[in-house]
Enzyme design. Structure first.
Site, short mmCIF file in Angstrom:
data_model
loop_
_atom_site.label_atom_id
_atom_site.label_comp_id
_atom_site.label_asym_id
_atom_site.label_seq_id
_atom_site.Cartn_x
_atom_site.Cartn_y
_atom_site.Cartn_z
N HIS A 102 0.99 -1.10 0.05
CA HIS A 102 -0.07 0.03 0.07
C HIS A 102 0.85 1.20 0.02
O HIS A 102 1.94 1.46 0.71
CB HIS A 102 -0.90 0.22 1.26
CG HIS A 102 -1.98 -1.06 1.58
ND1 HIS A 102 -1.39 -2.07 2.08
CD2 HIS A 102 -3.40 -0.98 1.19
CE1 HIS A 102 -2.71 -2.88 2.18
NE2 HIS A 102 -3.50 -2.27 1.84
N ASP A 105 1.92 2.09 3.38
CA ASP A 105 3.00 1.23 4.12
C ASP A 105 4.48 1.68 3.90
O ASP A 105 5.17 1.35 4.67
CB ASP A 105 2.60 -0.20 3.82
CG ASP A 105 1.16 -0.61 3.89
OD1 ASP A 105 0.58 -0.36 4.91
OD2 ASP A 105 0.60 -1.26 3.08
C1 XUL Z 1 -7.69 -6.42 4.14
C2 XUL Z 1 -6.93 -6.79 3.08
C3 XUL Z 1 -6.07 -5.60 2.53
C4 XUL Z 1 -5.91 -5.85 1.10
C5 XUL Z 1 -5.16 -4.78 0.38
O1 XUL Z 1 -8.61 -7.18 4.90
O2 XUL Z 1 -7.09 -7.99 2.68
O3 XUL Z 1 -5.03 -5.59 3.08
O4 XUL Z 1 -5.32 -7.09 0.55
O5 XUL Z 1 -5.67 -3.46 0.77
#
Ligand code: XUL
Ligand code: CO
Length: 437
Positions: A102, A105
């Site tokens: 992300h 992150d």
């Molecule tokens: C949340 C989840 C996220 C997605 C990416 O439950 O799975 O981490 O994979 O945003």
């Protein structure tokens, strides 16, 4: 950086099923050919940056326990850049070829969107260098549209237009960085796209906005020549009471209703399937039936707890089912198995990150070997084929080819004897599968 983040941990090697070394693979042998290709190409394993590098291992009753000696705990760009090298050392020692992140992150959020963009660029410089140096690639990128307070009522589905615009600016940048880093995909997980109560929610309007947002993303992707695959990731609840992308079927219906089929595939996560009241195999089959299975977030949930515990996958029965689906589909193209999983709060030492991923990779290696053996044995496939054999000729073939209507079928039924069925043989098939596990 010359200092190692994991100085006591060597490169993890395959030592075979008789090894007693906890820091070795017992089953995952990356170059071993199974079902026509090397294991690593079946799985395309990815490390989730947010869990492996950023999860402090907090729970509602206490703060984080994770010991990460390379991390000085600050939200500075320098710390984020140093962390990149710890991440790549980890992935190199583990022997995975991909990672996922992300935007927030990998790089700290700034005071303004412009500052956040600049932070992300500065860390992307480092990611690019580390990718070049190690050969590790980006499976997919994504944007965190759920942690900041501004997104407390959603991002693309926020009742507030300014929030929608801010999210668009953030996602635009995240797609650009993913493109720059050669990402093979980009994931949209709902985050807070859902509602806590319908008393304050215009559901139709919010869903229309979400569709508009995704159309804009598709347009922009094409404009900048990003050819990576877009994914949408189903999850039924948490953080909201009802997430709009609740399961595979709901996502597919949403994509179809809004003219987005073909533009996005599904990224299916095991723990989310369980929260939706489905098996992972069900979610995969639904996506495959629509030719829309793109990627997998590999993890496990605790069926006794009922929330998104994001545990590492260790259940051979489930990895076998997943690999049976993937083998029948012909494998991943852009997708892979991203370990969207975190170590337990009690497992706070750096080495636990290795134990967790090694276990997951070995569980999938066994799943692959078992699934391949089941397919090569042929009895399971033959049983399913035989069960539907009445559709191969005669009245069945006519129905499937659209050559018969109600009148002809009534005539056929009137002239035929009472239909005969055979046993579904569920228990026999369960026993058959267990022969291989
Ligand atoms: C949340 C989840 C996220 C997605 C990416 O439950 O799975 O981490 O994979 O945003
Ligand atoms: Co996920």
């Amino acid at each position: 950086m010359s200092d190692e983040a994991f100085p006591d941990i060597p490169k993890i090697e395959f030592e075979g099923p008789d090894s007693k070394n906890p820091l070795a693979f017992k089953h995952y042998n990356k170059d071993e050919v199974v079902g026509g290709k090397p294991m690593k190409d079946h799985f395309r394993f990815g490390v989730a940056y947010w869990h492996a590098m950023r999860n402090p291992l907090a729970d509602p009753f206490g703060g984080g326990t994770a010991e990460r000696p390379w991390d000085d705990g600050t939200e500075s760009v320098a710390n984020a850049q140093r962390r990149v090298w710890a991440a790549f050392e980890f992935m190199q020692k583990l022997g995975v070829d991909y990672y996922c992140f992300h935007d927030r992150d990998v790089a700290p959020e700034g005071k303004t969107l412009a500052e956040s963009h600049a932070n992300l660029d500065a860390v992307a410089d480092e990611l690019e260098k580390a990718q070049k140096e190690t050969g590790i690639k980006l499976l997919w990128g994504t944007a965190c549209l759920f942690a900041n307070k501004r997104y407390n009522q959603g991002a693309a589905t926020s009742p507030y237009a300014d929030v929608f615009a801010y999210a668009a600016g953030q996602v635009k940048k995240a797609i650009e960085v993913t493109h720059r880093l050669g990402g093979e995909g980009y994931t949209f997980w709902g985050g807070r796209e859902g509602y806590s109560t319908l008393w304050n929610t215009d559901l139709k309007r919010e869903l229309d906005h979400l569709a508009k947002f995704l159309h804009m993303a598709v347009d922009y992707k094409k404009k900048i020549g990003f050819t990576g695959q877009f994914y949408i990731e189903p999850k039924p609840k948490e953080p909201t009471t009802h997430q709009y992308d609740s399961d595979s079927a709901a996502c597919l219906n949403f994509l179809r209703e809004h003219g987005l089929m073909g533009e996005l595939k599904l990224n299916i996560e095991t723990n989310h399937a369980i929260l939706a009241g489905h098996t992972m195999m069900h979610e995969l089959e639904v996506a495959m039936a629509a030719d829309a299975l793109g990627s997998i977030d590999a993890n496990a949930g605790d069926e006794l707890i009922g929330w998104d515990t994001d545990q590492f996958p260790t259940d051979i029965y489930v990895t076998t089912q997943i690999m049976l689906c993937l083998l029948r589909m012909g494998g991943f193209t852009t997708g892979g198995l991203n370990f969207d999983a975190k170590v337990r709060r009690e497992s706070f030492e750096p080495v636990d990150l290795f134990h967790a991923h090694i276990g997951g990779m070995d569980a999938f290696a066994r799943g692959l070997k078992i699934a391949n053996a089941i397919l090569e044995d042929g009895r399971w496939v033959a049983f399913r084929k035989e069960r539907y054999s009445s559709w191969e000729q005669g009245i069945g073939a006519k129905i499937e080819n659209g050559e018969a209507g109600f009148e002809e079928l009534e005539k056929y039924a009137l002239e035929s004897a009472e239909p005969v069925t055979a046993s579904g043989r569920q228990e026999m098939l369960e026993n058959l599968i267990n022969e291989f596990i």
